[in-house]
Design a protein around this motif. Sequence first.
Motif, short mmCIF file in Angstrom:
data_model
loop_
_atom_site.label_atom_id
_atom_site.label_comp_id
_atom_site.label_asym_id
_atom_site.label_seq_id
_atom_site.Cartn_x
_atom_site.Cartn_y
_atom_site.Cartn_z
N PHE A 1 -15.18 -29.47 5.34
CA PHE A 1 -15.66 -28.32 5.25
C PHE A 1 -14.69 -27.42 4.73
CE2 PHE A 1 -17.10 -29.59 9.10
CZ PHE A 1 -18.17 -30.58 8.97
N PRO A 2 -14.40 -27.07 3.01
CA PRO A 2 -13.54 -26.56 2.25
C PRO A 2 -14.63 -25.04 2.32
CG PRO A 2 -13.90 -28.71 1.30
CD PRO A 2 -14.54 -28.66 2.28
N GLU A 3 -15.98 -25.15 2.85
CA GLU A 3 -16.57 -23.97 1.99
C GLU A 3 -16.59 -23.12 3.72
OE1 GLU A 3 -19.41 -27.41 3.03
OE2 GLU A 3 -18.06 -27.18 1.83
N LEU A 4 -16.04 -23.64 4.48
CA LEU A 4 -16.83 -22.45 5.83
C LEU A 4 -14.92 -21.95 5.66
CD1 LEU A 4 -17.81 -25.18 7.97
CD2 LEU A 4 -18.77 -23.00 6.97
N PHE A 5 -13.97 -22.71 4.42
CA PHE A 5 -12.77 -21.43 4.80
C PHE A 5 -12.73 -20.11 4.88
CE2 PHE A 5 -9.09 -19.74 2.24
CZ PHE A 5 -8.43 -20.49 3.52
N ALA A 6 -13.54 -19.69 4.53
CA ALA A 6 -13.93 -18.45 4.24
C ALA A 6 -14.96 -18.07 6.03
CB ALA A 6 -13.70 -18.09 3.10
N TRP A 7 -15.32 -18.17 5.92
CA TRP A 7 -16.86 -17.55 6.97
C TRP A 7 -16.20 -17.37 8.63
CZ3 TRP A 7 -18.72 -21.44 10.94
CH2 TRP A 7 -20.09 -20.50 11.74
N PHE A 8 -16.71 -16.31 8.54
CA PHE A 8 -16.14 -15.25 9.31
C PHE A 8 -17.17 -15.73 10.59
CE2 PHE A 8 -19.93 -13.77 11.46
CZ PHE A 8 -20.95 -14.56 10.82
N LEU A 9 -17.27 -16.70 10.75
CA LEU A 9 -17.63 -17.16 12.81
C LEU A 9 -16.12 -18.09 12.88
CD1 LEU A 9 -20.76 -17.36 13.47
CD2 LEU A 9 -19.58 -15.58 14.27
N LEU A 10 -15.09 -18.82 12.34
CA LEU A 10 -14.26 -19.29 12.13
C LEU A 10 -13.68 -19.32 13.66
CD1 LEU A 10 -13.23 -21.71 10.71
CD2 LEU A 10 -12.10 -21.20 9.36
N PRO A 11 -12.94 -17.92 13.49
CA PRO A 11 -11.83 -17.14 14.69
C PRO A 11 -12.68 -17.33 16.52
CG PRO A 11 -12.17 -16.00 12.89
CD PRO A 11 -13.19 -16.67 12.53
N VAL A 12 -13.75 -17.76 15.80
CA VAL A 12 -14.49 -17.85 16.89
C VAL A 12 -14.44 -19.30 18.19
CG1 VAL A 12 -16.48 -18.05 18.61
CG2 VAL A 12 -16.76 -16.59 16.89
N TRP A 13 -14.39 -20.56 16.97
CA TRP A 13 -13.72 -21.48 17.09
C TRP A 13 -12.28 -21.80 18.43
CZ3 TRP A 13 -13.84 -26.72 13.62
CH2 TRP A 13 -13.70 -27.74 14.43
N ALA A 14 -12.02 -20.47 17.46
CA ALA A 14 -10.07 -20.81 18.25
C ALA A 14 -10.39 -20.21 19.64
CB ALA A 14 -9.42 -19.54 17.36
N HIS A 15 -11.70 -18.62 19.42
CA HIS A 15 -11.34 -17.72 20.42
C HIS A 15 -12.06 -19.00 21.74
CE1 HIS A 15 -11.72 -14.08 18.85
NE2 HIS A 15 -10.76 -14.06 17.80
N ILE A 16 -13.09 -19.78 21.64
CA ILE A 16 -13.06 -20.39 22.47
C ILE A 16 -12.26 -21.76 22.96
CG2 ILE A 16 -14.51 -22.92 22.21
CD1 ILE A 16 -16.54 -21.26 19.91
N MET A 17 -11.50 -22.07 22.19
CA MET A 17 -10.41 -23.45 22.62
C MET A 17 -9.35 -22.29 23.52
SD MET A 17 -8.98 -24.87 18.65
CE MET A 17 -7.96 -25.66 19.49
N MET A 18 -9.20 -21.07 23.18
CA MET A 18 -8.15 -20.45 23.91
C MET A 18 -8.72 -20.04 25.31
SD MET A 18 -5.67 -20.98 21.74
CE MET A 18 -4.68 -21.08 23.17
N VAL A 19 -10.04 -19.66 25.39
CA VAL A 19 -10.94 -18.85 26.26
C VAL A 19 -11.24 -19.79 27.66
CG1 VAL A 19 -12.80 -17.27 27.29
CG2 VAL A 19 -11.01 -16.53 25.69
N THR A 20 -11.96 -20.81 26.94
CA THR A 20 -12.55 -21.71 28.23
C THR A 20 -11.61 -22.31 29.06
OG1 THR A 20 -13.69 -22.50 26.24
CG2 THR A 20 -13.84 -24.27 27.98
N PRO A 21 -10.51 -22.93 29.31
CA PRO A 21 -9.73 -23.17 29.59
C PRO A 21 -9.98 -22.15 31.08
CG PRO A 21 -8.51 -23.42 27.90
CD PRO A 21 -9.79 -22.71 28.07
N PHE A 22 -9.80 -20.46 31.21
CA PHE A 22 -9.98 -20.13 32.34
C PHE A 22 -11.19 -19.80 32.41
CE2 PHE A 22 -6.90 -18.58 29.22
CZ PHE A 22 -5.36 -18.43 29.90
N VAL A 23 -12.49 -19.97 32.46
CA VAL A 23 -13.52 -20.06 32.95
C VAL A 23 -13.51 -21.33 33.54
CG1 VAL A 23 -15.83 -20.52 32.21
CG2 VAL A 23 -14.07 -19.28 30.50
N VAL A 24 -12.98 -22.25 33.36
CA VAL A 24 -12.77 -23.90 34.74
C VAL A 24 -12.51 -23.70 34.89
CG1 VAL A 24 -11.61 -26.26 34.42
CG2 VAL A 24 -13.29 -25.17 32.27
N ARG A 25 -10.84 -22.82 35.14
CA ARG A 25 -9.53 -22.06 36.25
C ARG A 25 -10.88 -21.13 37.33
NH1 ARG A 25 -7.31 -26.33 35.14
NH2 ARG A 25 -7.87 -26.34 37.29
N VAL A 26 -11.98 -20.30 36.50
CA VAL A 26 -13.08 -19.59 37.57
C VAL A 26 -13.90 -20.23 38.70
CG1 VAL A 26 -14.41 -17.45 37.66
CG2 VAL A 26 -11.82 -17.18 36.75
#
Lengths: 375, 211, 578
Positions: C433-458
Motif C-alpha cells: 500500500f504505497p499510498e499509506l507510506f506517509a500516513w500519519f497513523l503508520l507509527p501506531v502499528w509499530a507502537h502496537i508491536m512494541m507495547v502489546t507483549p507488555f500487556v500480555v506480561r501484565v
Amino acid sequence: MRKILIVCSIVLAGTLSGCLNPSGGDDIIFDPTAPDRCESFTPAIRSSNDTLRILTYDIYTLSDAVVSEFTNQSGYQVEFIRTDDAGGILDQMMLTKDAPQVDLMIGLDNSYVGIALKNCLLQSHQANTSSIDASFEQGNFAGEDSLVPFDHGYVCINYDNQYVDGENVSIPTSLENFTEEVWKGKVAFPSAVTSSPGRAFMLATTDYFEGDSEWDWWAAMKANEAIFTSGWTEAYSVHYSGGYGQGYPGYIGDAHATVSYCHSPGVEAYFGSNWTTSVALDLPRASFHQIEYTGIVNGAANVDAANAFIEYLISEEVNRNMPTNNYMYGVLQGADLPETDGYRFHSLVPDEPANLNLAELDIEALVSQWLDSTS
Amino acid sequence: MTLKISGINKSFDGKRILAGVSLVVADGEIVALIGASGSGKSTLLRIICGLESADDGEVMLAGENIGEIPCEKRNIGMIFQSPILYPHMNVARNLHLGIGEKMSREEKDELVEQILNDVDLAEFQLRNVDELSGGEAQRVALARTLLTKPRALLMDEPFSALDTELRISLAEKTKKLLSQLDIPIIHVTHDVDEAQRIADRVVSLSEINNL
Amino acid sequence: MLSRVLRTLVISTYALMILAPVVIAIDRLWAVTGVAPWQAFGLLGDLAVADGVLLFTCLVSVTASLLTLALGLPLAIVLAKYEWKNIALIRAILVLPFVCPAIVAAMGFLVLFDAGGPLNYVGIDLYQQSGIIGTISATLGFANIGHFIALSLALCWFNLSLVIRFIEPTLANMNPDWEDQLKLLPQGKSLWQRIRHLYAPILAPGIIASAGLTFVFSFTSFALVRWLAPSADTLETLMADYGGSAGIYGYRIMSSEIVLASSMVQIVILGSALWLVSHMQSLHQSRIAIVAESFRRKQQGKAKLGHRAILVCGVVFTVLPLLLTIISSFKMRVVENGQISTEWTTQGWSIAWRGDLSYAGAGEALGYSLVYAALTLVISMPLGWMMAATIHSLEKEGKLVRAKIVDFISFAPLIVSAVMAGLGILLGIIMWFPELFAWFLLPVWAHIMMVTPFVVRVMLPALRSMDERYIEQAKILRLNQFQRFRLITLPSLKGPVIVASALCLAFSLGEFGATWVLARTGDWTTLSVLVDDLMSRPNYFPGVRPAAMASATILMSLTLALFFISEKFRDSKDTGGF
C-alpha cells in the motif's frame, strides 16, 4: 490447537514462500545505464488531495511561520515528510521510486543528485528562477532543468586555534600534516557513508590527491587514530574542541580538528558574541563546494504547487534568511553572510575548492573504497 | 421437576472418580449425599450444574436431558463450600446478580430486602462483603441462590467451615427455608449428623458409585 | 474459556500484526542481497562497518545485566526484609525508570556525566576520561571505556525495576520461619548454606528471568546508545544508521547486508534469551505460588543504618537523572568574551512550547503523542489481553506445551528490535500500500508491536491468579459471557488492567526507535522525536539544548504521572515483573 499452529505456520510460511524468490518478485529492477531510461520510466502517480507533499531533511528555514505564509500567498496546503539528511532523502526516493509519495524534494546536494538523475527520480520544473545568481549556471549539473539550487556552502577542515596556539602546533599547510604525531587521535571525521559533510570532504580528497593517494591518506589517518563518527553532530558537538559542544553535556573535546562548513566558525562567532577559536583551513582543492537543490519528483501529483514552492524557496523573503535560519549561503544575486558579530569575518570562502566532475563520478564506489581504507 | 442422574462416569488424568453413578431426587425432596473427602461428591455436583462435563451418563431435569446445556442456561443453583461473594460489590449488588428478570432498581431492592429478611440479615444491604462473618456470608450466598429461582439446588458442604454451634443453627434455618421450595435439592456433606438434620433422605456416594 | 475459533483468530491477528512485518523485511532483504537469511550470519564478520559491533553489544548487555543484579538485589532485599514508612512510594520511585522514555533517560544521564556534573564533582569523568577513568582506560587499552561505563550504568538504571519487581515480593512474602527452622538444622548453619538450600532455589528463576530481560532490553536499546556512547555502535544503532537505504534493489547493497545480518543475529540471540526468560518466568510463578501459600508480607524488623544507606543510594540514583533533566531545562549556555557560563532562564520552555526551532511546538507534539498513545491503547490492550487469555485457557486445559509456544510467540516482538519493526512496516507498506507510506497513523502499528507483549506480561499473571470460582459462581447465577466479563472479570482485574493500560500509554509516549525509522510527517511530530530532533540540530544557538530538555521534561512528567496513577492500583503481591 494443532489447527491453530497449522494456520499460523501457513500464514507465515505463505508470506515466507513468497520470499523464496531472491529475484525480488514483482519489483522492477531499474537499469540506470539504459539511454532512454527516463522516457520509458513512468512511475505511478499517487492520488492527491491537493496537498503539496515535500520530502526534506530538517531544514531549519522551513519553520511553521514560513510555511503558513506560503499557504496564505498561494492557497496550497503543505505537508512534510522528513528524513535526517540528504542521504535519507535519496533513500526514501529510491525506495518509493515506482510509486512516489511526494511532489517535491528539498535538500539533495550535488554529491547525491547524480544518483537521483541517473535513476530518473526528478522531472523538469517550470519555476521562474531568474533571481538565482548567475554563478550557478556553471559547473556540475548546471544544465539540468530538474534541479534548482536553494543554498550552498563549502565543506572543509575546521581546527581549534586554541590548541594550535596553546600547544605551539604549526597550522597545517597540507592534509598530510594531519597524519603527524601532533594530530594523533585529534581529528574527527563524520562518516562518508552516513553523513553528507563526511561524503563531501571525502570527495574533495579525491581531487586533492588527484585520484592517486587519497586512500593511503585515509588509511594513514586511521592509523593516526583519527576519530570516525556516523554523523556530523557527533564529530562536531561531542569531539571537536573548537565548536559549541564545549559546555554541553556529553562533550568530550578530544578532537582539535574536524570536518564542517568553512563558514562554521562564522556561525560560532555569530552566536558567541563575535568570539570563536574555530578556524576554517584554507587548503587548495581540499574543500568541497556543496550546493543543495530542490526538484520536482518524477511522478509528482501536485506539479503546480511544487513549482510555486520552488519560487517561494528562492524568493527574497525566504532565501535571504538562509545564513541565519539554515546556516548556509543563499543563492540569490549578491547573497552573502551577515556582518553581525563576525559571522562573515570568521567565515572562509576557499580560493580553490575541489574540482570534480560529479555527474560522471561513481560516488558510491568511492564511498566503498573510503570504507575499506578506514576500517 | 425430578432430577435424575444415570450412569455418570468421570475420570481425571486417567483416574476414575465416578463410575456409573445414578440418583433420583424428587421435587421438594432434600437428599443428603455423604462420602469421604476426595470421593467425588463435589465432582458429581459440578457435573449436575454443568461446571464439569461427564465422560458418560445422563443428567435429566424434569424429563429433559440437560447434559449438553451450558452451565449458565441450566438454571440450577449451587452453594459452594466457601461462599463466593464478589469483593468489588456490596451485599445488595451481589444479590442483584441473582435476579434474572428485567425490573427496575427499586423492585430489585425490594426483593433484596425481602430475601435478606428471610435469612435474618435485614439492614445488611450496604455492607461490604469483607465485613461479613463466615455464617453471614454463607447466608448471603444462599439468599442470592434463592433469588435465581433455581429448578434444582445443589449445596456443596456449605456449613463445613463454620463452628459447630453456628453450623447447627444455620442448618436448621436453611432446612426451614428449603422446605418451602418445591425443587429437588442435593446437600453434600461428610457430617452424618448434619445430613440427618437437614435431609429427607441420606445417600452414601460409595453405595451408588460403582468403582 | 476462549473458544477455539476466537483463539485461532487472536493468535493469527497477533502473528499477522507482529510477525508479518519482520518476515516481509527479511524477505525483501533476501531478495535485494541474494543472501539467504540462514547464510547471513557470516556476513557480519565480513562487513567492515560491523567490525566489533556484535562483541560490543554483547559485552555491554552482559555488563548491564550483571550491574543491574549487583545494584538491584541489595535494594530488593532491604526493601523486602525491613519496615519502611511509605514503602509503596519508595518502591514506585525505584521502579519508575522502567517507564521513563529512553530519550529522557539519555538526556538525564548526559547531564549527570557532564563536566561539572555530580559525578564529575566526585572525580569520575566518563566523557573526557581524566582521573581514574583515564587510568582504567589506559590500563585496559579500552579506548572509550567511559562511554561503556556510562551506557552500562544508564541501562542498569533503566532495568533496575525488573530485579525489584521479580525479587522483592517473593522475598517479602517468604515465611521467616523457614529460615529460622533451617538455622536449627545441620545443613542450614551458615548463611551460605541457607542461601543454597532456601533462597537460591526460590529466587533463582526470578533472578535469571530479570537478568535475561535486562540483557534483552539492553541489547535492543537505541536512544541510550545513540546519545551516551556516540562513538560506539550496537547492532540496533547500526541497523538504524543503515536501515534507511536497506531493501532497495541495486542500491547500497551493503546496507541491506548489514541490516539482514544484524537482524538475523539479533533474532537468534534474543530468541534464545527470551526462551530462557519465558521458562524461568513460569518457574518463578510456581515458586511464588509456594511462597504465597505459606505467608503474607511480614518484615523482620527495623532497618539498620547500612540498610537505610542502600535504599537512599538507590533512590538518589533513580531520581537524579530525572531531576537533572528538569534543572537543565532552565539553564542556558552563555558565551561572553570567550568565557562560557550558564544562566538561569525559562527561555528553553518558551522556545519549546512555541516550536521556534522545530516543526511542531511541544504542546502540539504532546497532543500527537497522546493521540498515538490512545490509539495504541485501544488496540494493544484488547489484543494483549486476549493473547494472555489464550495462553491461560490453554494452561487450564492442561495443554502446557502449546501454552508455552503461544507464550513464546507473545514475546516475539521483543526479539525484533524497534528499529527492525519500523523497517518491516516501511518495506511492507511500500510493497502493498504505497499510498499509506506517509500516513500519519503508520507509527501506531509499530507502537502496537512494541507495547502489546507488555500487556500480555501484565495480564497473564493476573488471569492466572484470578479466582476461577468467581466465574463459576457467575455461570451458576446465569450471567452470560458479556455479563460475566462486565460484572465480574473486568472489576476483578481492575488493577492489572489499569497497570497494563498505563504501561501501554507510557511506552507508546516514549517509543522512539520505530517512530524514528518510520516516515515522519512534519505535522505529526511526537514528543520523543521532538527531543531527538532538537538535540540533533546544530546547537550553535544556545536555546536549542534547554528547549530539548524542556520537551523531555514534559514527556517525562506525563509518563511519570501515568505511572504513579497506575501504581496506586497495583497489587502488592504483583509478581509479573513489569
